[in-house]
Motif scaffolding. Structure first.
Motif, PDB file in Angstrom:
ATOM      1  N   GLU A  64      -3.644 -79.498 -23.285  1.00  0.00           N
ATOM      2  CA  GLU A  64      -3.110 -79.989 -22.014  1.00  0.00           C
ATOM      3  C   GLU A  64      -1.971 -79.098 -21.519  1.00  0.00           C
ATOM      4  O   GLU A  64      -1.882 -78.806 -20.317  1.00  0.00           O
ATOM      5  CB  GLU A  64      -2.658 -81.441 -22.144  1.00  0.00           C
ATOM      6  N   GLU A  65      -1.108 -78.664 -22.437  1.00  0.00           N
ATOM      7  CA  GLU A  65      -0.008 -77.766 -22.047  1.00  0.00           C
ATOM      8  C   GLU A  65      -0.559 -76.417 -21.591  1.00  0.00           C
ATOM      9  O   GLU A  65      -0.106 -75.849 -20.594  1.00  0.00           O
ATOM     10  CB  GLU A  65       0.982 -77.585 -23.199  1.00  0.00           C
ATOM     11  N   ARG A  66      -1.539 -75.888 -22.331  1.00  0.00           N
ATOM     12  CA  ARG A  66      -2.182 -74.625 -21.937  1.00  0.00           C
ATOM     13  C   ARG A  66      -2.761 -74.766 -20.545  1.00  0.00           C
ATOM     14  O   ARG A  66      -2.524 -73.922 -19.675  1.00  0.00           O
ATOM     15  CB  ARG A  66      -3.285 -74.279 -22.936  1.00  0.00           C
ATOM     16  N   ASN A  67      -3.497 -75.845 -20.293  1.00  0.00           N
ATOM     17  CA  ASN A  67      -4.127 -76.034 -18.984  1.00  0.00           C
ATOM     18  C   ASN A  67      -3.092 -76.175 -17.881  1.00  0.00           C
ATOM     19  O   ASN A  67      -3.269 -75.635 -16.780  1.00  0.00           O
ATOM     20  CB  ASN A  67      -5.048 -77.251 -19.013  1.00  0.00           C
ATOM     21  N   ARG A  68      -2.005 -76.887 -18.157  1.00  0.00           N
ATOM     22  CA  ARG A  68      -0.942 -77.035 -17.163  1.00  0.00           C
ATOM     23  C   ARG A  68      -0.410 -75.661 -16.758  1.00  0.00           C
ATOM     24  O   ARG A  68      -0.211 -75.375 -15.570  1.00  0.00           O
ATOM     25  CB  ARG A  68       0.197 -77.894 -17.728  1.00  0.00           C
ATOM     26  N   ARG A  69      -0.220 -74.809 -17.737  1.00  0.00           N
ATOM     27  CA  ARG A  69       0.302 -73.468 -17.452  1.00  0.00           C
ATOM     28  C   ARG A  69      -0.736 -72.596 -16.756  1.00  0.00           C
ATOM     29  O   ARG A  69      -0.414 -71.838 -15.839  1.00  0.00           O
ATOM     30  CB  ARG A  69       0.812 -72.823 -18.734  1.00  0.00           C
ATOM     31  N   LEU A  70      -1.990 -72.684 -17.194  1.00  0.00           N
ATOM     32  CA  LEU A  70      -3.050 -71.902 -16.556  1.00  0.00           C
ATOM     33  C   LEU A  70      -3.244 -72.304 -15.101  1.00  0.00           C
ATOM     34  O   LEU A  70      -3.600 -71.479 -14.261  1.00  0.00           O
ATOM     35  CB  LEU A  70      -4.372 -72.072 -17.315  1.00  0.00           C
ATOM     36  N   GLU A  71      -3.019 -73.570 -14.790  1.00  0.00           N
ATOM     37  CA  GLU A  71      -3.247 -74.094 -13.447  1.00  0.00           C
ATOM     38  C   GLU A  71      -2.066 -73.901 -12.504  1.00  0.00           C
ATOM     39  O   GLU A  71      -2.140 -74.267 -11.331  1.00  0.00           O
ATOM     40  CB  GLU A  71      -3.607 -75.579 -13.528  1.00  0.00           C
ATOM     41  N   ALA A  72      -0.991 -73.291 -12.987  1.00  0.00           N
ATOM     42  CA  ALA A  72       0.225 -73.156 -12.186  1.00  0.00           C
ATOM     43  C   ALA A  72       0.081 -72.164 -11.031  1.00  0.00           C
ATOM     44  O   ALA A  72       0.840 -72.218 -10.073  1.00  0.00           O
ATOM     45  CB  ALA A  72       1.399 -72.726 -13.079  1.00  0.00           C
ATOM     46  N   THR A  86       0.605 -67.068  -3.284  1.00  0.00           N
ATOM     47  CA  THR A  86       0.408 -67.734  -4.570  1.00  0.00           C
ATOM     48  C   THR A  86      -1.075 -68.019  -4.698  1.00  0.00           C
ATOM     49  O   THR A  86      -1.664 -68.719  -3.864  1.00  0.00           O
ATOM     50  CB  THR A  86       1.214 -69.046  -4.667  1.00  0.00           C
ATOM     51  N   ILE A  87      -1.658 -67.446  -5.736  1.00  0.00           N
ATOM     52  CA  ILE A  87      -3.092 -67.611  -5.978  1.00  0.00           C
ATOM     53  C   ILE A  87      -3.279 -68.846  -6.863  1.00  0.00           C
ATOM     54  O   ILE A  87      -2.718 -68.930  -7.954  1.00  0.00           O
ATOM     55  CB  ILE A  87      -3.682 -66.365  -6.671  1.00  0.00           C
ATOM     56  N   GLY A  88      -4.045 -69.800  -6.371  1.00  0.00           N
ATOM     57  CA  GLY A  88      -4.286 -71.033  -7.111  1.00  0.00           C
ATOM     58  C   GLY A  88      -5.206 -70.810  -8.305  1.00  0.00           C
ATOM     59  O   GLY A  88      -6.128 -69.988  -8.252  1.00  0.00           O
ATOM     60  N   THR A  89      -4.953 -71.543  -9.370  1.00  0.00           N
ATOM     61  CA  THR A  89      -5.735 -71.375 -10.597  1.00  0.00           C
ATOM     62  C   THR A  89      -6.157 -72.711 -11.214  1.00  0.00           C
ATOM     63  O   THR A  89      -6.353 -72.811 -12.418  1.00  0.00           O
ATOM     64  CB  THR A  89      -4.947 -70.542 -11.627  1.00  0.00           C
ATOM     65  N   THR A  90      -6.300 -73.747 -10.367  1.00  0.00           N
ATOM     66  CA  THR A  90      -6.807 -75.019 -10.876  1.00  0.00           C
ATOM     67  C   THR A  90      -8.305 -74.859 -11.155  1.00  0.00           C
ATOM     68  O   THR A  90      -8.923 -73.867 -10.729  1.00  0.00           O
ATOM     69  CB  THR A  90      -6.602 -76.144  -9.846  1.00  0.00           C
ATOM     70  N   PRO A  91      -8.925 -75.806 -11.831  1.00  0.00           N
ATOM     71  CA  PRO A  91     -10.372 -75.698 -12.070  1.00  0.00           C
ATOM     72  C   PRO A  91     -11.181 -75.532 -10.772  1.00  0.00           C
ATOM     73  O   PRO A  91     -12.115 -74.725 -10.731  1.00  0.00           O
ATOM     74  CB  PRO A  91     -10.717 -77.001 -12.793  1.00  0.00           C
ATOM     75  N   SER A  92     -10.819 -76.256  -9.711  1.00  0.00           N
ATOM     76  CA  SER A  92     -11.572 -76.082  -8.465  1.00  0.00           C
ATOM     77  C   SER A  92     -11.288 -74.715  -7.840  1.00  0.00           C
ATOM     78  O   SER A  92     -12.185 -74.107  -7.243  1.00  0.00           O
ATOM     79  CB  SER A  92     -11.292 -77.215  -7.474  1.00  0.00           C
ATOM     80  N   ASP A  93     -10.055 -74.212  -7.987  1.00  0.00           N
ATOM     81  CA  ASP A  93      -9.757 -72.856  -7.521  1.00  0.00           C
ATOM     82  C   ASP A  93     -10.636 -71.849  -8.263  1.00  0.00           C
ATOM     83  O   ASP A  93     -11.209 -70.942  -7.660  1.00  0.00           O
ATOM     84  CB  ASP A  93      -8.287 -72.489  -7.764  1.00  0.00           C
ATOM     85  N   MET A  94     -10.743 -72.032  -9.578  1.00  0.00           N
ATOM     86  CA  MET A  94     -11.514 -71.086 -10.394  1.00  0.00           C
ATOM     87  C   MET A  94     -12.998 -71.129 -10.030  1.00  0.00           C
ATOM     88  O   MET A  94     -13.681 -70.109 -10.064  1.00  0.00           O
ATOM     89  CB  MET A  94     -11.313 -71.368 -11.885  1.00  0.00           C
ATOM     90  N   GLU A  95     -13.481 -72.288  -9.626  1.00  0.00           N
ATOM     91  CA  GLU A  95     -14.868 -72.405  -9.162  1.00  0.00           C
ATOM     92  C   GLU A  95     -15.042 -71.583  -7.887  1.00  0.00           C
ATOM     93  O   GLU A  95     -16.039 -70.878  -7.720  1.00  0.00           O
ATOM     94  CB  GLU A  95     -15.192 -73.879  -8.911  1.00  0.00           C
ATOM     95  N   GLY A  96     -14.071 -71.664  -6.996  1.00  0.00           N
ATOM     96  CA  GLY A  96     -14.101 -70.858  -5.780  1.00  0.00           C
ATOM     97  C   GLY A  96     -14.020 -69.368  -6.085  1.00  0.00           C
ATOM     98  O   GLY A  96     -14.696 -68.555  -5.452  1.00  0.00           O
ATOM     99  N   TRP A  97     -13.200 -69.019  -7.079  1.00  0.00           N
ATOM    100  CA  TRP A  97     -13.093 -67.617  -7.483  1.00  0.00           C
ATOM    101  C   TRP A  97     -14.449 -67.087  -7.925  1.00  0.00           C
ATOM    102  O   TRP A  97     -14.803 -65.949  -7.654  1.00  0.00           O
ATOM    103  CB  TRP A  97     -12.164 -67.496  -8.683  1.00  0.00           C
ATOM    104  N   ASP A  98     -15.190 -67.917  -8.649  1.00  0.00           N
ATOM    105  CA  ASP A  98     -16.504 -67.504  -9.139  1.00  0.00           C
ATOM    106  C   ASP A  98     -17.410 -67.147  -7.966  1.00  0.00           C
ATOM    107  O   ASP A  98     -18.110 -66.126  -7.997  1.00  0.00           O
ATOM    108  CB  ASP A  98     -17.114 -68.626  -9.987  1.00  0.00           C
TER     109      ASP A  98
END
Length: 171
Positions: A64-72, A86-98
């Motif tokens: 959870e801490e890793r994910n919090r930091r990855l999603e910052a 600021t480039i977003g890195t939440t799971p939905s952001d990462m889906e868009g990146w894909d």
């Protein structure tokens, strides 16, 4: 004077006491009048102390801490009038990146690296040429990979440090 057996004891998160008496572990209710509880009280009367409960972080808490930091998210400087976003890195952001990554890869493979794609960062809209997108991906790797490395370093410590959320353990 009676010689007491070898005893160690610690409170559990439930308030119960885990006592090891002569190598055998028992869980005791603090208010119990059982023989083992009386033995533990006699051990305390000799000046010994039941260790306080110590939370041992779990792998799930570390994830959870890793994910919090990855999603910052992270700052990316386009180096022109677009400035720093600021480039977003939440799971939905990462889906868009894909989606963007697959599209820009196809464009570059067809020699269309100057084709512009409109994206939205945490700062706002930005137009990015297909040839520029790998620079965002490199910056993302530079932001994310040290977090993953810190996560694995903490994961393989036994136990996981109680202060695992402290910035001293993370980039």
């Amino acid at each position: 004077m009676t010689t007491l057996p070898e005893i160690t004891a610690q409170y559990l998160s439930s308030g119960m006491i885990e006592a090891t008496i002569d190598g055998k572990t028992h869980t005791l209710v603090p208010s119990s009048t059982s023989f083992l509880a009386r033995l533990l009280r006699a051990w305390e009367d000799e000046g010994n102390t039941i260790a306080p409960y110590t939370h041992i972080p779990t792998e799930l808490e570390l994830q959870e801490e890793r994910n919090r930091r990855l999603e910052a998210g992270f700052p990316f400087d386009f180096g022109d009038e677009r400035g720093v976003h600021t480039i977003g890195t939440t799971p939905s952001d990462m889906e868009g990146w894909d989606e963007v990554s697959k599209y820009t890869e196809a464009l570059r493979a067809q020699g269309q690296g100057t084709t512009v794609i409109n994206v939205v960062t945490n700062t706002g809209p930005a137009s990015v040429a297909a040839s520029e997108w790998p620079l965002v991906l490199i910056a993302a790797g530079e932001f994310r990979q040290p977090i993953w490395a810190a996560y694995f370093a903490l994961l393989y410590q036994s136990p996981i440090p109680a202060d695992f959320t402290s910035d001293i353990h993370w980039p």
